[in-house]
Design an enzyme around this catalytic site. Structure first.
Site, PDB file in Angstrom:
ATOM      1  N   SER A 134       0.804  -1.234   0.000  1.00 42.68           N
ATOM      2  CA  SER A 134       0.000   0.000   0.000  1.00 42.68           C
ATOM      3  C   SER A 134       0.831   1.276   0.000  1.00 42.68           C
ATOM      4  O   SER A 134       0.280   2.366  -0.165  1.00 42.68           O
ATOM      5  CB  SER A 134      -0.931   0.008   1.214  1.00 42.68           C
ATOM      6  OG  SER A 134      -1.980  -0.916   1.051  1.00 42.68           O
ATOM      7  N   LYS A 180       2.708   6.650   5.034  1.00 42.32           N
ATOM      8  CA  LYS A 180       1.865   5.526   4.603  1.00 42.32           C
ATOM      9  C   LYS A 180       2.492   4.184   4.964  1.00 42.32           C
ATOM     10  O   LYS A 180       3.685   3.962   4.729  1.00 42.32           O
ATOM     11  CB  LYS A 180       1.667   5.595   3.088  1.00 42.32           C
ATOM     12  CG  LYS A 180       0.627   4.615   2.573  1.00 42.32           C
ATOM     13  CD  LYS A 180      -0.762   5.067   2.922  1.00 42.32           C
ATOM     14  CE  LYS A 180      -1.793   3.984   2.657  1.00 42.32           C
ATOM     15  NZ  LYS A 180      -1.683   2.835   3.605  1.00 42.32           N
ATOM     16  N   SER A 231      -6.387   3.514   4.079  1.00 38.91           N
ATOM     17  CA  SER A 231      -5.699   2.692   3.076  1.00 38.91           C
ATOM     18  C   SER A 231      -6.696   1.985   2.163  1.00 38.91           C
ATOM     19  O   SER A 231      -6.523   0.813   1.804  1.00 38.91           O
ATOM     20  CB  SER A 231      -4.778   1.668   3.745  1.00 38.91           C
ATOM     21  OG  SER A 231      -3.829   1.167   2.833  1.00 38.91           O
ATOM     22  N   LYS A 283       0.355   3.578  -2.834  1.00 42.05           N
ATOM     23  CA  LYS A 283      -0.790   4.494  -2.873  1.00 42.05           C
ATOM     24  C   LYS A 283      -0.341   5.954  -2.868  1.00 42.05           C
ATOM     25  O   LYS A 283      -1.090   6.845  -3.278  1.00 42.05           O
ATOM     26  CB  LYS A 283      -1.713   4.239  -1.684  1.00 42.05           C
ATOM     27  CG  LYS A 283      -2.531   2.948  -1.773  1.00 42.05           C
ATOM     28  CD  LYS A 283      -3.425   2.809  -0.549  1.00 42.05           C
ATOM     29  CE  LYS A 283      -4.439   1.679  -0.684  1.00 42.05           C
ATOM     30  NZ  LYS A 283      -3.858   0.337  -0.526  1.00 42.05           N
TER      31      LYS A 283
END
Length: 389
Positions: free
Chosen positions: A56, A223, A116, A59
């Site tokens: 993730s 993140k 997320s 992202k």
């Protein structure tokens, strides 16, 4: 002939170059990259250019392109976007969107940053894709990453869902984090938000997974990531005083290990290094030999103060040298670039600083020039020949 002067002539500058070695930090992560954002100093690079599954953490690329679209007017924060069957079909971390929803762009951004949301990524991707598909947006992501200098990144989707060829390096992720902080200060505070209860529909998924946000160590982004293939990872940033540190890591074995390792990296980066003013503007650093001038040497100065990040552990001298091709031939104009000061903090990249003439040096008169030439010839004549050796 290239000459080096290892002894600095300016006492204040020389004293400032006393410091110690960088304390080694051996991270458990498979790959990691730690950057002092304030000075641009790389503090750690472990397999930093290896292209790995980013989970993730990728992202951040979707977010960067969404921020660009809002800035350019292609998206509006209060604009409502439809949810496709494809977006709804995502598992893993989601906002629990369905095809009956039309979701505001601002909520989607928070859904990606805090929750997320894989489904939120797909909604944004389909809205910005040239062909309306997530795959089309992934191609745009790859091209935009290359333009930003992220040469070890390629994308197959917008969320980091495991897919062949979906890869990023830790250096690229840190570069991307730096660009988000620098290019979009109006959006960056979202990354420090600890919760986002979208529409009350996902009570089990309202918390930001970044373990640093609750530690009061200046952390404010960015993140986390986790898949079976990638392991646990984090792109993090923290600011203490005037310094900001950005880091990326991947390949850790558990959520707890990620939390412990990221806290250790932040503490190490701030405690083991400090900014020091090593060179002051217009302070003479050294003197360089001059050939056929009305002076035999010229002072060398920097045209700006230089503050560098250095290790703070006492006991070792920081290496520095002045390098120039000499002797320098007169005439010399004041302010003329003549040399470089090379500073090598132990364990950190070297820093090169141009040095300039502190004063003008004119050509020597005929008599002086003849005297210099005569001395040079006499020295050569008196030197032992190779045959006699």
């Amino acid at each position: 002939m290239i000459l080096s002067l290892r002894t600095l002539m300016a006492g204040a500058a020389a004293a400032a170059l006393l410091t110690g070695p960088a304390s080694a930090f051996d991270t458990k992560a498979r790959a990691a990259y730690v950057l002092d954002y304030t000075t641009g100093t790389v503090l750690m690079a472990k397999n930093a250019d290896e292209s790995l599954p980013p989970a993730s953490m990728s992202k951040l690329m979707t977010l960067y392109m969404a921020f660009e679209a809002v800035r350019d007017g292609r998206l509006q924060l209060d604009e409502r976007l439809p949810v496709s069957q494809h977006a709804m079909s995502y598992g893993g971390s989601t906002m629990f969107l369905n095809t009956q929803d039309r979701v505001e762009v601002e909520d989607l951004l928070r859904g990606i940053i805090v929750l997320s949301g894989n489904d939120a990524c797909a909604v944004i991707a389909e809205a910005l894709s040239p062909d309306g598909t997530e795959a089309g947006f992934a191609n745009l992501m790859t091209r935009r990453a290359q333009q930003l200098g992220m040469t070890n990144s390629a994308f197959a989707n917008a969320s980091g869902w495991p897919a062949p060829g979906h890869r990023m390096s830790m250096r690229d992720l840190s570069l991307l984090a730096s660009r988000i902080i620098e290019d979009f200060p109006e959006f960056y505070p979202m990354f420090a938000e600890k919760t986002f209860a979208f529409d009350g529909r996902a009570p089990s998924n309202i918390n930001n997974r970044n373990p640093l946000l609750k530690l009061n160590i200046g952390a404010d982004g960015l993140k986390t990531g986790h898949t079976t293939e990638a392991g646990y990872g984090l792109v993090g940033s923290a600011k203490q005083g005037d310094r900001r540190v950005i880091f990326s890591m991947v390949g850790l074995g558990s959520e707890r290990e990620r939390a412990e390792e990221s806290e250790s990296i932040v503490n190490w980066a701030f405690r083991q290094f400090a900014e020091r003013k090593l060179v002051r503007k217009d302070t003479e650093i050294a003197r360089a030999d001059v050939w056929l001038g009305d002076e035999t040497s010229v002072g060398l100065v920097a045209q700006k103060d230089v503050t560098l990040l250095v290790p703070v552990t006492p006991g070792t001298r920081l290496e520095a040298e002045v390098v120039y091709t000499g002797p320098l031939r007169a005439p010399i104009v004041e302010g003329q670039k003549l040399a470089e000061l090379v500073i090598r903090p132990e364990g950190l990249p070297e820093h090169r600083l141009p040095l300039f003439a502190a004063e003008a040096v004119g050509s020597g008169g005929f008599a002086k020039r003849m005297m210099v030439v005569s001395r040079t010839l006499l020295a050569r004549l008196q030197a032992p020949s190779e045959e006699a050796m």
